[in-house]
Design an enzyme around this catalytic site. Sequence first.
Site, PDB file in Angstrom:
ATOM      1  N   CYS A 382       0.830  -1.194   0.000  1.00  0.00           N
ATOM      2  CA  CYS A 382       0.000   0.000   0.000  1.00  0.00           C
ATOM      3  C   CYS A 382       0.873   1.255   0.000  1.00  0.00           C
ATOM      4  O   CYS A 382       1.413   1.632  -1.034  1.00  0.00           O
ATOM      5  CB  CYS A 382      -0.969  -0.035   1.184  1.00  0.00           C
ATOM      6  SG  CYS A 382      -2.359   1.112   1.021  1.00  0.00           S
ATOM      7  N   HIS A 510      -3.375  -5.218   0.278  1.00  0.00           N
ATOM      8  CA  HIS A 510      -2.797  -5.760   1.522  1.00  0.00           C
ATOM      9  C   HIS A 510      -2.791  -7.291   1.470  1.00  0.00           C
ATOM     10  O   HIS A 510      -3.696  -7.945   1.999  1.00  0.00           O
ATOM     11  CB  HIS A 510      -3.594  -5.272   2.729  1.00  0.00           C
ATOM     12  CG  HIS A 510      -3.411  -3.825   3.029  1.00  0.00           C
ATOM     13  ND1 HIS A 510      -2.411  -3.348   3.846  1.00  0.00           N
ATOM     14  CD2 HIS A 510      -4.085  -2.733   2.587  1.00  0.00           C
ATOM     15  CE1 HIS A 510      -2.476  -2.033   3.912  1.00  0.00           C
ATOM     16  NE2 HIS A 510      -3.480  -1.634   3.144  1.00  0.00           N
ATOM     17  N   GLU A 512      -1.098  -9.319   3.110  1.00  0.00           N
ATOM     18  CA  GLU A 512      -0.894  -9.946   4.422  1.00  0.00           C
ATOM     19  C   GLU A 512      -2.187 -10.489   5.009  1.00  0.00           C
ATOM     20  O   GLU A 512      -2.157 -11.439   5.808  1.00  0.00           O
ATOM     21  CB  GLU A 512      -0.253  -8.952   5.402  1.00  0.00           C
ATOM     22  CG  GLU A 512      -1.079  -7.727   5.748  1.00  0.00           C
ATOM     23  CD  GLU A 512      -0.859  -6.535   4.840  1.00  0.00           C
ATOM     24  OE1 GLU A 512      -1.115  -5.389   5.278  1.00  0.00           O
ATOM     25  OE2 GLU A 512      -0.443  -6.739   3.677  1.00  0.00           O
TER      26      GLU A 512
END
Length: 558
Positions: A382, A510, A512
């Site tokens: 990001c 994102h 993750e």
Amino acid sequence: MTTKFVFVTGGVVSSIGKGITVASLGRVLKSRGISVSVLKLDPYLNVDPGTMSPYQHGEVFVTCDGSETDLDLGHYERFIDVELTRASNLTAGQIYQDIISRERQGEFLGGTIQAIPHVTDAIKQHMLSLAASSEAEVIIVEVGGTVGDIEGLPFLEAIRQMRNEVGRDNVCYIHLTFLPFIMATGELKTKPTQHSVRELRSIGIQPDVIVCRSDYEVDEGIKRKISIHCDVPLSGVITLPTVDTVYEVPLILEDEGMGELVIETLRIESASRDLTSWAALVEGIKTPKHTLPIAVVGKYVDLQDSYISVKEALLHAGVSHDVDIDVRWVRSEDIEQQGPERLLDDVRGIVVPGGFGQRGVEGMILTAEYARTRMVPYLGLCLGLQVMVIEMARNGLGKAGANSTEFNPVTADPVIDIMPEQRVVTQMGGTMRLGEYPCELEADSKARAAYGVPSIGERHRHRFEFNNDYREAFESVGLWPTGLSPNRKLVEIMELAADKHPFMLGVQFHPEFRSRPNRPHPLFKEFVTAAKDTLREGGQHSLPLGGTKQGSDAKRTG
């Protein structure tokens, strides 16, 4: 099918691991073939954590349907391997906002609106609606905060009423408490647990199970004392010690008999437990062959929970490579003051995660320059993508004043700019580009090689994006858009050409949030591969991996 409910409350102090306990119980039940969903009840008056400071609340976890939620939902998704929705996080703010809105529309026919029954009914209805929509056999409900908190009382009253709403055999109450150790006397104390359970019982909830968190061994005498004073069978007193890795908690709960207790209380028939693969995962985490130092350079590293999903995604990728990721938390402001050479000299890879606001951004830009010029593998998430673009504009395109309009609204070269649809937004909460969006991957790119498929879906949380007016200029210096929205108007992934860098890749989303301990995210896995294999500048051999938790003492030569 009748849905069963497990309610988990906390006592004595907060931050003792309710979220991990709930996630671990979910894994234990799932290992028996039981379908599970989860709900986090947050008593705070914010509608969601989206506008809260990371220092107040930690990471904001984004679900696939675009809801900004509590970080505990990340634990739930990782442990249970499910994809949750906005229905799995309910705040007091959402409840009161809904009730007041309905009252203004005249739905209550002039009646007086009260905590009981209107607030408690709304909470119960949400739980029942989740049960109907998820079709899960068991829903585990975590009540945020601790017993005795004023703001949590309507939620506790609601879960008390659920016992009569769905039937006693369909409800199990678990209370998590902390056993403090008094150094002066060398004793673990049970009185705080007794008082916490007494408070819980005073509002009509008798726990079926008490989970005792402790940094020290809990002997049978202490468990017996808790059993007597709290009116819980001895088998219902579960001890949960501090462990090296949170992924060990499901194994401990299973060994302590938690799984059997819950299915017996709820009268569920289940298959034989199978935590074999999970045990192998834990063994891999605890016995890595090497250590790999990776820097996470961010704005909020003073509170590591701000980047908890990034940390876990790195751990997952490390396990798949049989290495222990030694995360070096580096404040981006320290990079500004001390320079990247001093703070990043011995790391094998660099991650720059997301964030908002100007503070520390110049340190991130210096970090991106260091990674690019020193050939250090770099993964930007990001904001990490955006600073990578700004750095290349300044030092690759010669546009010294290039910036994001978030940080400099009048920059001559806005290589990162606000999304057009965001220009008219005035409210802050829940108005960003949120949730899962599709992305098409370019052939012969690192991203495509990592994912192994031509199109993906990833979760977003941002207002600013790459400015397409500069796309050709960046391509001329080797920074390519390798992930694009289906209409090819939004740049989702940028990476430096392979002949210019071993691995320098940034994403606007994102990744993750999608990583799992037994299924690491492809980009993190590829990043760790690059970090392991990166050559010394001017050398012929891979840098040696470290052999200790402190990481490698090998230095890059410049």
